[in-house]
Design a protein around this motif. Structure first.
Motif, short mmCIF file in Angstrom:
data_model
loop_
_atom_site.label_atom_id
_atom_site.label_comp_id
_atom_site.label_asym_id
_atom_site.label_seq_id
_atom_site.Cartn_x
_atom_site.Cartn_y
_atom_site.Cartn_z
N THR A 487 0.85 -1.19 0.00
CA THR A 487 0.00 0.00 0.00
C THR A 487 0.88 1.23 0.00
O THR A 487 2.11 1.14 0.18
N GLY A 488 0.25 2.38 -0.14
CA GLY A 488 0.95 3.63 0.07
C GLY A 488 0.93 4.01 1.54
O GLY A 488 0.79 3.15 2.42
N TYR A 489 1.07 5.26 1.79
CA TYR A 489 1.08 5.81 3.16
C TYR A 489 -0.16 5.36 3.94
O TYR A 489 -1.25 5.24 3.38
N GLU A 498 2.25 12.27 4.40
CA GLU A 498 2.16 11.44 3.20
C GLU A 498 3.15 11.92 2.13
O GLU A 498 3.74 11.12 1.41
N ASN A 502 6.05 9.64 0.42
CA ASN A 502 6.14 9.45 -1.04
C ASN A 502 7.50 9.87 -1.59
O ASN A 502 7.97 9.30 -2.58
#
Length: 506
Positions: A487-489, A498, A502
Motif C-alpha cells: 500500500t501507500g502511506y 504522506e 512518497n
C-alpha cells in the motif's frame, strides 16, 4: 564484512568434514504461542516451573537473548517468520485474521517452505496456521466435500495437519491436507475454564449459534495430536534424510495461548498454576520430538529453531502476584505492546553438527524475519530482490563464535496503540503517536524500559526517526533494491506526512 563469503567458507569446511549430503541440515522450527521470555527456566532463574527440554536447546545450542518476533500479536508475527518481511508492508496494518480470511501470504511470495522445497527438501507444517484460509461455501452453508484453498499447501508445504487459527476463532477441526478429517458441522460457544481465568472449547456442542466445530474436536488434544502427527511425518522421512534429501518441518503449537488446558497428567506440576502446567506440557512435547530425532539417528544434523510469536497474554500480572512467576522475564509489558515484553521472546537454535561452541549466548538483536536469509545462506543460495526484504542472515553467528555481526535496525510494532519502534544497537526509539510523545531507551542499561531519555538525546531521536522513515517507505530494511510496499502511506505513520513518505518511497 562479507557475510556470504564468511558463511561460504564455513560451508566448504563443513561439507569437507562431514560430507555435503550430511551438511545440508534437516530443519525444524518450533513456534509456541504467547510464551513470554520468562517462561523458559534457562532464561529466568526465578521461574516457578522447569522446562528441561527448552533448556536443553539452550545448553546444546545458542541462546539469542535479544531475539524478537516482528509483531506483538499472532497473525503478523507468523507472516514475518515465514516470509522474512515485516507484516505491516502488506495491506493488513493492524490486528489478526479470523479463521476464514483471504490468505495474508500473497501467491508467489517466497516462504521458508518454498525456499526449502525449491532446494530439494520435504516440507511439512503441523499445528496452528492463522494466516487465512478459503473454506468451501459460507458459515451458513458449507460443502466440506470440497477442498480448502489458499492455505499451507499453496505456500510451499507438501503436507499439512492442523487447525486454521487460534481456538477462539472457530472452524475447529483436525484438518489434514485440504480436508477436515471430521467436518466442523456443529456450533459452540466458549465454556468457563475452572482451572484458569480464560475459557475452554470442549463438548457438548449443541448450540444454534457460535463457532463452527467438529464433533470430535477438544482443545486439550492439540499438543498431543500435533506432536504425534509431526513424529509420524518425520518417521517417513528418516531414510531420505540419511541419504541426501533432508526435511523442513514447521511446528507451531497452540500453547500457552488461551485456552490454558493442560492434560490431567500435568496437573499439580510446577508452582505457577494451570499456566505453568501448560508450559510444562509444551516442554514435554518438545522433548518427545527431540527423543525421536535421537532414536532415529538424525539428531546431529537437524537444526532446530525454537521461539514464540509474541510476549505473554494479559494474565501475566495475576500470575506474578499470586505465584511470583514473571512470564515477561523482567521486561516491560506483554502481548500487544511495543515495549520489550511484547516481542522480545525465547529464541534458541540447536544444531549439533553445525554450531561451533554450543552453549553460547548471543546478546545482539536478531529477528524472526531473519530465518529466511539465514537458511538461504546455509543452503548456498541467493534470495531474489523481492523476497525476504527484512531478513538478514545470522548464519555467521552459528558457524563462528567470533563472528563480526551486527543487524540492521529492527522495527517493532504495538498492536494495541499501533505505535512503531526502531532499535539500533542498544538504542530503541518508540515513535510519537497521537497524544503520546517519542520515547527513547538505552537497552544496555535499561532493558525494562523504565527511563525515557529522549529529552537528553534529541540528536539520537532525530537520527532514528529519519532511519525508520526511510526503511519503512523504501519497502525493505536490508541492503538491496528498494521494493514497493503493498500500500501507500497509512495513518499510523503519524511522525511523517504522506508527502514525506512518497518522497522516500521507490
Amino acid at each position: 564484512m562479507n557475510y556470504s563469503r564468511q558463511v561460504l567458507a564455513s560451508v566448504v569446511w563443513l561439507s569437507a568434514t562431514i560430507g555435503w549430503a550430511a551438511y545440508r541440515p534437516n530443519v525444524i522450527v518450533i513456534y509456541t504461542d504467547d510464551q513470554g521470555y520468562g517462561d523458559v527456566s534457562a532464561l529466568n532463574p526465578e521461574a516457578k516451573f522447569q522446562t528441561p527440554n527448552m533448556d536443553r536447546l539452550a545448553k546444546e545450542g545458542i541462546v539469542f537473548t535479544n531475539g524478537h518476533s516482528a509483531d506483538s500479536v499472532c497473525t503478523p508475527s507468523r507472516y514475518a517468520l515465514l516470509t522474512g518481511r515485516y507484516p505491516w508492508r502488506t495491506v493488513r496494518k493492524r490486528g489478526v485474521l479470523g479463521a476464514e480470511a483471504k490468505g495474508m501470504i500473497a501467491d508467489g511470495r517466497m516462504t521458508l517452505a518454498s525456499l526449502f522445497k525449491e532446494n530439494g527438501y520435504h516440507t511439512a507444517m503441523v499445528g496452528k496456521w492463522h494466516l487465512g484460509m478459503d473454506f468451501p461455501g459460507t458459515s451458513k452453508k458449507r460443502d466440506w466435500s470440497q477442498p480448502v484453498r489458499d492455505m499451507p499447501l499453496d505456500k510451499g508445504f507438501d503436507y499439512f495437519f492442523g487447525i486454521p487459527a487460534s481456538l477462539n476463532f472457530g472452524v475447529l477441526a483436525w484438518f489434514e491436507g485440504r480436508y477436515a478429517k471430521v467436518p466442523p458441522t456443529l456450533l459452540t460457544a466458549k465454556k468457563k475454564n475452572p482451572r484458569h481465568m480464560d475459557y475452554r472449547i470442549m463438548p457438548p456442542y449443541d448450540r444454534e449459534k457460535g463457532m463452527e466445530v467438529a464433533p470430535d474436536f477438544i482443545d486439550n488434544e492439540c499438543l498431543t495430536r500435533f506432536t504425534d502427527k509431526a513424529i509420524e511425518w518425520l518417521g517417513g522421512k528418516v531414510e531420505d534424510a540419511k541419504n541426501g534429501k533432508p526435511f523442513f518441518l514447521y511446528l507451531p503449537y497452540t500453547s500457552p495461548h488461551y485456552p490454558v488446558c493442560p492434560l490431567p497428567e500435568f496437573h499439580g506440576k510446577g508452582e505457577a498454576g494451570a499456566y505453568g502446567e501448560f508450559v510444562i506440557e509444551t516442554d514435554y512435547r518438545i522433548g518427545q520430538v527431540l527423543d525421536f530425532l535421537e532414536s532415529a539417528g538424525i539428531d546431529e544434523n537437524t537444526l532446530i529453531v525454537f521461539s514464540s510469536d509474541n510476549g505473554p497474554e494479559k494474565s501475566w500480572p495475576g500470575r506474578l502476584e499470586e505465584y511470583g512467576h514473571d512470564s515477561r522475564g523482567g521486561l516491560r509489558d506483554g502481548k500487544r505492546s511495543v515495549y520489550e515484553g511484547g516481542q522480545r521472546v525465547p529464541f534458541m537454535v540447536r544444531w549439533p553438527a553445525g554450531i561451533k561452541q554450543p552453549g553460547r549466548r548471543w546478546d545482539q538483536v536478531v529477528c524472526q524475519t531473519d530465518l529466511l536469509a539465514t537458511f538461504a545462506d546455509l543452503l548456498g543460495v541467493a534470495l531474489p530482490e523481492n523476497a525476504g526484504e527484512d531478513s538478514q542472515s545470522f548464519a555467521p553467528v552459528l558457524l563462528d563464535p567470533q563472528a563480526d555481526y551486527a543487524r540492521v535496525p529492527f522495527i517493532s510494532h504495538d498492536s494495541s496503540d499501533f505505535r512503531y519502534a526502531i532499535t539500533e544497537g542498544n538504542w530503541k526509539l518508540i515513535l510519537p503517536s497521537n497524544q503520546k510523545a517519542a520515547e527513547l531507551y538505552d537497552l544496555s542499561t535499561d532493558r525494562a524500559e523504565t527511563q525515557n531519555v529522549a529529552a537528553n538525546h534529541p540528536e539520537k531521536v532525530d537520527a532514528l526517526q529519519k532511519k525508520i522513515s526511510l526503511l519503512m517507505a523504501r519497502g525493505r530494511s536490508t541492503p538491496g533494491a528498494a521494493q514497493p510496499n503493498d500500500t501507500g502511506y497509512w495513518k499510523d505513520l503519524t511522525w511523517m506526512t504522506e508527502k514525506e513518505y512518497n518522497e522516500l518511497a521507490p
